[in-house]
Structure formats: structure tokens, C-alpha cells
Design an enzyme around this catalytic site. Sequence first.
Site, PDB file in Angstrom:
ATOM      1  CE  LYS A 485      -0.188  34.247 -19.152  1.00  0.00           C
ATOM      2  NZ  LYS A 485       1.149  33.203 -18.672  1.00  0.00           N
ATOM      3  NE  ARG A 585       6.042  32.446 -13.905  1.00  0.00           N
ATOM      4  CZ  ARG A 585       5.578  33.013 -13.971  1.00  0.00           C
ATOM      5  NH1 ARG A 585       4.862  32.993 -14.084  1.00  0.00           N
ATOM      6  NH2 ARG A 585       6.035  33.055 -16.020  1.00  0.00           N
ATOM      7  CE1 TYR A 714     -25.419  44.816   0.451  1.00  0.00           C
ATOM      8  CE2 TYR A 714     -24.012  45.135  -1.547  1.00  0.00           C
ATOM      9  CZ  TYR A 714     -25.002  45.140  -1.025  1.00  0.00           C
ATOM     10  OH  TYR A 714     -25.946  44.720  -1.862  1.00  0.00           O
ATOM     11  CG  MET A 762     -21.232  40.827  -7.572  1.00  0.00           C
ATOM     12  SD  MET A 762     -22.511  39.042  -7.124  1.00  0.00           S
ATOM     13  CE  MET A 762     -21.624  38.950  -5.556  1.00  0.00           C
TER      14      MET A 762
END
Length: 817
Positions: A485, A585, A714, A762
Site C-alpha cells: 500500500k 481502529r 526564507y 519546497m
Amino acid sequence: MNNASFTIQEILKITSGKLISSSKEHQNISEILIDSRQLGKTNEVLFVAIKTERNNGHNYISELVEKGVRNFLISSIDFITLIKATSEKTNFSDCNLLLVNDTIIALQQLALYYRKTLNYPIIGITGSNGKTIVKEWLWQLLSPQLKISRSPKSYNSQIGVPLSILKMEKDSNLGIIEAGISRHHEMEKLSSVIAPDIGILTNIGQAHSENFENKKDIIKEKIQLFQDSKQIIFRADDDELLQMIERCYPDKLLITWKMKDVLKFLKDVKLPSEFKNEASIENIGHCIAALKTLGYDPNDFKKQIASLTPVEMRLEIKKGVNNCLILNDSYSLDINSFAIAIDTLVQQNRYEKKTIIISDFAPIEDEMIEYQAYLQIAEIINNKPIDRAILIGETLKTYRYLFNKEINIFKSTKDFLKKINSLRFSNEAILIKGARNFQLENLSNVLQQQEHETVLEVNMETIKHNLNKFKEKLSPQTKILTIVKAFSYGAGSIEIADLMQANNVDYIAVAFVDEGIQLRDAGITHPIIVMNPESNALRPMIAYNLEPEVYSFRRFEQICTELNNNNADKLPYNIHLKIDTGMHRLGFSEDEIDELIKKIDENKNLIKVSSIFSHLACSDDPAKDDFTKEQIALFKRLADKIERAIGYQTIKHILNSSGIARFPEAQMDMVRLGIGLYGADERLREILNLEQALKLKTIISQIKTIEKGERIGYGMEWEAKKKTKLAILPIGYADGLKLSLANKAEVDISGKRYPIVGRISMDMCYVDITGKNIVEGEEVEIFGNNISIDELAKSADTISYEIISTLSQRIKRVYFY
């Protein structure tokens, strides 16, 4: 072919076998096959049915008879099972069935018999590390002078060694075979098969040492290879090693060397920078000693030693242009490695069209030997399902008449590149294989899909190694379900599912229906479980024969309704029940079991319970073992209750990767393997001797120097405390490099650590490389050989699962065999 060949009667005599079915037409054997997937020609093939802990070659005999194979070496233990399973549907009247006690021993007996017919010296190499490198470097140094038969890649096991011997050519001048062991008494068998005239002991370390008491125990086992050797080569800096060999072999000629002598010899040799470490110099020392032993003056080889090239142990698989798959094995060309590479190409089942690009061999002076070499290459290609052969080189042009496939011919790599667009590569698997001087790696660079310079390397051999380490904890009858998965935790769902199917796991699991459909479209035929089948995808789920996990009455009723309305021809349909044993769950709770049993009975014409399972919440935490044991006990009680009520047995499973390692007594009928396959968990690596299978790397895009007091990135949050040299890397949080790693984590460049500084953006980040001679374009490891995934996860205050499963799909995945 100029290697081992036998008649059926010779094989019977060599193996003390018994012929229980015979064919007068099929008496000659020129090829030994142990893997049904590697079948090319069917004439003169002997299939040796080998049984391992997790697979049995006898299961593929019926399929091979249908394909035309007529000769089989089978074991007496599996004979009755084979006949019962296949006699009704398979006609053995035209087959030779040779019965032996143990097919692996029989394979070794055939190799031993053939070994005695070879009239040239053989070097046998063993050790913990460096075996393959020493073998390949000796070949690089001596192949211009000698015709050498050597074991392909790392064929050094109980099965790989005899196969290597049987592939050795009769007219060679020298043989080089490596031998590896992982248990006591294995070397005794390999020693008799190889019977090396010259022995080399490379290095004694911790590789594959888990079944030995200590270093002394490892040495004692490995040097058994040299029982028949006249000369033994080893490094004498280790007093313990020297004393043991002198004591065990007082009558043999011991050829020893020390590191200081090799360093002195190499003083005027301009070694590539990657070979200046101790391990590489040690491997060169063994090669120098071997040259002396064979009667050569090592001083005559200084130029060749300076030109040694890295041993490419890996066949690289990556996405290509126009939906192609590129198999890059472009660094060397010999018959054995070519045959292995072709087999890997043939196994890429999701691509119907298969193409081979191959160059000339290095020049061969003897015309007859040259003809035989190209004839073997042509026979391999002609007998495999290859659609097109692209031949590069003047010599291949001469021998073009040997090929019966569609062919294109170019006199050089340069000419090929000029006309590459006219060949219209599309939707095909392409193997690139050639001699180093043709620089076919340039073709790989052109044909591969041009993507991000940040790459995730996935070592498929390591994943297989890890799978086998888990298998060692399991009973042979215990089934394995592998979880693919979420893009196989970032490693690539189709590629990992394909590998698991090839290695005969029992089930594959995905999270959602669309993931299962993708696998089916890619040719995955194994049972696939969908762990969270969405209500709006039930119809395609059933159409693609995907088996749902059922964890609630709502989902149960939705599936039964869909089956009742639209799929009467597929009934009863397999479902997998999830029980909540404390994780809270998904799953049916204890107080819902009676109602669940009633629902199953009411819909027994629609569904069949294939498995019942639950999920352990903290199997990796020793402090919570009491809770884990309570979960296991509750699951057993509830699963048994359901089975008694429905009247048939199901597959029961509760163990995940850490559960297999720590609670193997609860393995039941099946276990589930997920992240454990990748060796990404430090505790699992220690318990099971796993290896990390993933490496994330990038390159340096630019280097800048800033002055003291200047700020970067940044927010301008990081300030240089002195004049600082920065490397800018093309990887950022969009690739999965967590923002929280800034000013905490390190990267590795050429074996040394450097800190990530400033805010991660990013697509990029900064690394402080002040004071170091590093250049733009150098490779940078984010995690891999020198930095573990666990270490990176701790720096980011997370777990290894998140580190790898959130790696962006824009990162190029490259697969190695």
C-alpha cells in the site's frame, strides 16, 4: 556451447540416480535449468527441481512439460507428491524422469564430475567481503592475456557454485570461482566441487556471520575451501589469521602480503580517488599477490591497476521514454553475465515487447574463439522471447547472419545515437549490455525518462535478503502476505509486487481498490487483498478479482448487496474479516462476533471467509508485551469461535513485521510483511540481521560562499558565524525532506558528514561544506549506506515509516538487481 554437456546415462551414473520414465529421443543434455522463468530453448534442457524452505521446483514440472521440456531431475521425497499432483493432467510418457535422493547434492555431483575434466588452474576465492571485487579485478587485469571462465556476479552459494562450474568453458586458460557460506559445514561441499589450485582469503568481517560463534569460528569454516589448494594467498597483518592458517595447512605454500608493502608498491600508481580507501587497497593487494603466483611481474600491470574500474554488481532498472523500461547492465560483457541479464529482461512480464541492445566483445584474437563467443550470444538471443536485437560494432555486423530476430546494426555507439529517434522505442523493456569501451551507459542516459536529479535507489537483492531473513523465523507452511500500500511505503508498488510474486509470497495487500487495479493492469496475478474497500469502488473491485477486508456490518452488507445484484457467476466470493483486539481502529469488536456469525451464515452462498485477522498495536515495544500477549490470546479465542460456527478453517494472522521478529510463536497460518522488507527499522535490523534496502541521494546544484553575518533562505533565520561555503541541493519538503530537519540533520558527501542549515524550501536546501574541497555535481547521500533512515527519522522527531512513505513520486526510483 563449449561448457558442460552430458547424456542421460552419464547423469544417472554420476548421481546414482534411477530412471523411472524414459524417452529415447531426448538423451543429450547441454543446458541445466533450475528456474522455470528462465526457460529459453527446450531442446537438450535438464530441469533440476530444487526444493527450498519457501518454494519447490517440482511444482513447475507440469508447466514445463507443456512448454516442451522433456528431462527432469527430481527428488525421491517429492516424487509421490509430484505424480499425484500431475499424473492426471500431464503425460510423462515422452519424458526422462531421473530420481535422486537430493537434487542439490546431485547438481553438485554433476559439477564435481565436470570440474575434473577441466585442464586449467582454478582460483577459489572466499572471505566475508571483497570476494566478487577481487574476482572481477583479476579478470580485468588478466583477460587481455588469458581466456578466463569465472562465476557470474556473486554466484557463490550451494547452488550458485555448481552452476558456475557447469558454465565454465573447456578451452579457457584460467578459472576464478568465489565461494560464500552462511552456516557450518557448507564449505566442505563447495570445496570438493571447486577444488581450487590456488586459494585467496580476502577479508574476515561480520558479513553473514550470524550463524558463527566468533571470528575464529568464521576463519575455521572458510579456509576449508583450501583443502586441495597448492597455494593460499592472504593478508598477513592479522596474527590470529596467520597462525590459524599455518596450523591448519603446514604443508601448503602460503603466499602472504602486508599492507605496508602494497602501499609502497602503489606509491607511483595513480589510483582513482574512490580506490584509496583501505578496503580497495586490500583487494588490490590480493590481486598483486595472485599475479605473482601465476608467474607475472606485478610491475608490468601498474598501468592496468591504475585503470581498474568499479565493479558494477547491480543491474539497474529505471523508467524510460515513451513508457519503456530500461535495464542498464552496460559496464561489462561476457557470456555468463549476458545470460543472467537476458533472463532478467524476459521476466519483465508487464512488457510484451522485449529489445536487446548489445555491443561487440572486447577484441578476441583467435578467430575460432571469436566465432564461438558470438555464436553463443546469438543462440541465447534466438532461444529467448526477444523481439528485436540492436547490434553495435563491426564484429557483430560480420556475424549478423547468426541472429534470427529482427535486427538493427550500427558500427558504433555514436552512429546509434544519431539515428535513435528512427527506432521508435515505445512500450517495451530494453536491455542494454556491452563492453565498457563502447560506453553504452550513454544510451541509458538518453533512453531513460529525464526526471528529478534526486533519486531513490531500491536494492531488490537486499529486499529478497530481508524477505528470507523473515522466512527463517517461520515454519515452511506459514503463508506470507506482503503489504504494498501507499506506493509500497514509497518504494514503488508495481515493482515490489512483481518482486514478491516472483518470490512466491502468498498474498499481496493494498489499501484501496485503485491500487489493486493498478497491480492487476501491470500483470500481478497473485491474490490481492484490499484493506479499505471504498463503497463506491465495490463493482470494479469484484471485476478485478480483488478480495476485500471486511471490518464493519455496513461494509459487509454493501459487499453482499453488490455480489447479489451483479456478480452471481463469481460466488462465493473471498472476504477477509478484521477483528478489533484492542487497537480500536478498524474491526469487529468482541461483542459483535455473535451477530457477525449470524450474518456470515445468512450470506454463505455469497461469501466465503478466506482469512480472519487482527492488528497488533505495540509489538515493537517490550514495555507493552503483556498487552500484545492479551491481543494474541483474544484473537485466537474469537477466531476459533468464528471457525467453529461457520464450519470450516480459515487463514488466521495477527503478526506484522515486528511481531514476526519478537513473537514468532504466534505466526499461526500467515504473517504480514510491510516496512520490514526494507530494513528501515533499527531494532528489526538488529534482531533479524536485515539490511537497509533504500538509498536516497541527490547532487550539488551550486556552491556559494557567503561572508560572516550574512543570512540565508526564507525568513533569513540562519546566520553565518564566519565566512561559509554552502552547497545547494535540489531536494526540499516537496520531495519529502521534512522542514523539521533544518539545522538538525546531516548529509553524507564522500563518506563525511555535513549539516543541513537554514530553512528547507519546497525544492531546495543548504548544506554547510566550509573548508572542504567539494565541487558542483558531487553525489550527496540523504540516507543510505552511511546515514540510516532511523537516524533521519529521529532528527525529524518522527518514525522511519513517515520518512520513506512521504517521499514524493517526482523522485526518480531506480531498481537494482
